[in-house]
Motif scaffolding. Structure first.
Motif, short mmCIF file in Angstrom:
data_model
loop_
_atom_site.label_atom_id
_atom_site.label_comp_id
_atom_site.label_asym_id
_atom_site.label_seq_id
_atom_site.Cartn_x
_atom_site.Cartn_y
_atom_site.Cartn_z
N GLN A 110 -1.10 14.28 12.50
CA GLN A 110 -1.13 14.21 14.09
C GLN A 110 0.18 13.99 14.58
O GLN A 110 0.89 13.11 14.31
N LYS A 147 -0.72 8.86 23.18
CA LYS A 147 0.20 9.21 22.57
C LYS A 147 0.01 10.70 21.93
O LYS A 147 0.86 11.51 22.01
N TYR A 148 -1.24 10.89 21.81
CA TYR A 148 -1.66 12.31 21.32
C TYR A 148 -2.44 12.93 22.54
O TYR A 148 -3.37 12.14 23.00
N LEU A 163 -6.12 5.59 23.76
CA LEU A 163 -6.40 4.30 23.16
C LEU A 163 -6.86 3.61 24.33
O LEU A 163 -6.02 3.55 25.34
N LYS A 188 1.37 10.82 13.20
CA LYS A 188 0.84 10.31 11.65
C LYS A 188 1.16 11.13 10.97
O LYS A 188 0.90 12.56 10.70
N THR A 227 -6.39 12.18 22.42
CA THR A 227 -7.09 10.81 22.49
C THR A 227 -6.41 9.67 23.20
O THR A 227 -4.99 9.59 23.03
N SER A 243 1.69 5.67 10.60
CA SER A 243 1.30 5.61 12.10
C SER A 243 2.91 5.66 12.60
O SER A 243 3.08 4.43 12.89
N TYR A 281 -12.11 8.11 5.98
CA TYR A 281 -11.26 8.74 6.83
C TYR A 281 -9.85 8.85 6.60
O TYR A 281 -9.12 9.66 6.33
N TYR A 282 -9.09 7.66 6.79
CA TYR A 282 -7.65 7.26 6.41
C TYR A 282 -7.60 6.35 5.47
O TYR A 282 -8.11 5.23 5.49
N ARG A 331 -14.98 6.39 20.31
CA ARG A 331 -14.70 5.74 18.84
C ARG A 331 -14.71 4.26 19.28
O ARG A 331 -14.04 3.78 20.14
C1 LIG Z 1 -4.56 7.33 14.76
C2 LIG Z 1 -4.23 7.29 16.24
C3 LIG Z 1 -5.13 7.96 17.21
C4 LIG Z 1 -6.23 8.79 16.70
O1 LIG Z 1 -5.70 9.74 15.85
P1 LIG Z 1 -6.94 10.90 15.15
O2 LIG Z 1 -5.98 11.43 13.95
O3 LIG Z 1 -7.47 11.60 15.87
O4 LIG Z 1 -7.72 9.88 14.38
C5 LIG Z 1 -4.82 8.08 18.45
N1 LIG Z 1 -3.80 7.39 18.91
C6 LIG Z 1 -2.98 6.75 18.35
C7 LIG Z 1 -1.75 5.92 18.83
C8 LIG Z 1 -3.04 6.64 16.87
O5 LIG Z 1 -2.33 5.93 15.99
#
Ligand SMILES: *Cc1c(COP(=O)(O)O)cnc(C)c1O
Ligand code: SF4
Length: 466
Positions: free
Chosen positions: A397, A136-137, A142, A376, A140, A371, A326-327, A227
């Protein structure tokens, strides 16, 4: 680790509706509550374990005890009408089929997967859908390892409950580490891989190594951070202390660090009590000794941690033990939600009141964060601007990385619990992100599309020099 062997259970024993009646603690509950838990668990099954039951729940305070609320189904999680229907069905001696049919009918009303979660972030590669990945981002990815699709214990509010109750078509899945490696090779702008689940730490050390070791190869040098999202430190710290492959897990962690990567354990801690036992402290010490960092995060959940003092105590204790806050998440729009939800206005108030009680080292925490589909989104504050009461929000994010850090405003609404309940402030029709296209990263193989976009001034400079 014999020092802990006598004091804490070392043999993992799951506790479910099938063996709860044998637990001495269960006999202390009043019969009406026992029946209620059994009724709700037909729809929303629970799974906990001997450590949670003996060490974390304060049975003198049940049913209000936060750890009981977090792990045992509560009557308030079902609509009263559904609750009565299910209870009467069970009392009447209905067959298993009749009960299951009713349970499924109720489950489907509970929005098992929030919008977009299921398919929208699942990438394609060579025309094939990569189930088990979400991208999604930009930076990163998943990854849902097939063998990590359950948990040591279930949290009552968790949106993943759908995959635990065996509604097959709702599962995310993957067992293809080759596919993951290939995908990462083709997307060199991905710096973070996040193992999630369920809980990847339910896997044996050997299985976990099969997934993680290939990521340490020199060709994947751009993957800087690995992670692992887990609840194991809270629900089964034995995983890192007394389990027969605990040392092997720690050796794997050490190998990640030796390979020059950042290993981040994204530990889910919902309540300070989870940090209070000697064995969780030993587990934290051992994990940190490998060179891994532990970050702590959790959703804000009604009946569990809906008080500022709870968060402040948890962050303080966490920092003392070497964890990095963190969150704080807002509980998402799924499942038995009304029971657990906290309005955004209240969430931001809880966050501030907790935030003001802690030192700078705990103020690495960010929240309350939703989220949501565009990214985010954090609720920063409530303010009055030109006579209009508004929520001040920003992107922690964004689906589009250019949105990261951008502030925007929504009309104040004391009842709103999610981004889609909010309306733009100052008479605007749409939020800025509703007017822009979304990125889908897997459409951009090999090249980072942002890196290709040359700002105008720079382009002119390049032309002038040439
Ligand atoms: C939270 C999240 C991440 C990681 O985001 P960070 O802000 O880098 O911790 C990556 N993918 C998804 C879908 C998320 O919800
Ligand atoms: S540990 Fe995480 S994934 Fe597992 S039930 Fe709890 S919230 Fe859900």
């Amino acid at each position: 680790m014999s020092a802990f062997a006598g004091r804490y259970p070392t043999r993992y024993q799951a506790i479910t509706i099938h063996n709860i009646r044998k637990q001495p603690e269960w006999q202390r509950l009043d019969p009406e509550l026992r029946e209620a838990v059994e009724v709700v668990s037909r729809v929303l099954p629970f799974r906990t374990n001997v450590y949670v039951v003996r060490e974390l729940i304060d049975w003198d305070k049940v049913p209000d005890d936060p750890m009981f609320q977090l792990t045992f189904p509560q009557p308030g999680m079902l609509d009263p009408e559904d609750f009565r229907a299910m209870r009467d069905l069970i009392r009447s001696g209905a067959t298993r089929e009749e009960i299951t049919a009713k349970a499924n009918e109720i489950r489907f009303k509970l929005n098992p997967h929030p919008a977009g979660q299921m398919t929208h972030n699942v990438p394609y590669m060579d025309g094939k859908r990569l189930w088990g990945l979400q991208h999604k981002y930009r930076e990163t990815v998943l990854f849902f390892p097939a063998q990590g699709q359950t948990c040591h214990a279930y949290c009552t509010y968790c949106f993943r409950w759908a995959q635990f109750v065996g509604i097959e078509e709702l599962k995310f899945e993957s067992n293809e580490v080759d596919m993951l490696v290939e995908y990462l090779k083709r997307h060199p702008y991905v710096t973070d891989i996040l193992f999630t689940g369920g809980d990847p730490m339910i896997m044996r050390a050997r299985a976990l190594r099969r997934y993680i070791e290939p990521l340490l190869s020199p060709e994947l040098e751009h993957v800087q951070t690995i992670r692992i999202g887990t609840k194991a430190l809270s629900y089964w710290p034995q995983r890192f202390v007394t389990d027969d492959d605990a040392d092997e897990v720690l050796r794997l962690y050490e190998d990640v660090v030796k390979a020059g990567r950042h290993l981040a354990i994204m530990a889910h801690f919902s309540h300070p009590r989870e940090l209070s036992t000697d064995i969780v402290r030993e587990a934290i010490r051992r994990v940190r000794n490998t060179g891994a960092e532990i970050r702590m995060q959790a959703p804000l959940v009604r009946h569990v941690n809906d008080k500022p003092e709870v968060w402040a105590a948890m962050w303080k204790e966490g920092v003392r033990l070497g964890l990095i806050p963190y969150y704080m998440f807002v509980e998402r729009d799924t499942g038995p939600k009304n029971y657990f939800e906290v309005p955004l206005a209240e969430a931001v108030d809880i966050f501030h009141k907790a935030f003001m009680q802690v030192s700078g080292l705990a103020r690495t925490v960010r929240g309350p964060s939703m989220s949501a589909w565009p990214g985010k989104v954090r609720v920063l504050d409530v303010a009055e601007i030109n006579g209009e009461k508004v929520f001040v929000l920003d992107f922690l994010q964004g689906r589009n990385p250019e949105w990261n850090g951008r502030i925007f405003f929504a009309q104040y609404d004391p009842e709103a619990t999610w981004l889609n309940h909010l309306k733009p402030a100052f008479g605007k029709e749409k939020f800025f992100f509703e007017e822009e296209p979304y990125y889908q990263w897997w459409e951009h193989e090999y090249q980072d599309p942002l890196a290709q976009r040359v700002p105008v001034a720079e382009a002119e400079l390049v032309m002038a020099v040439a």
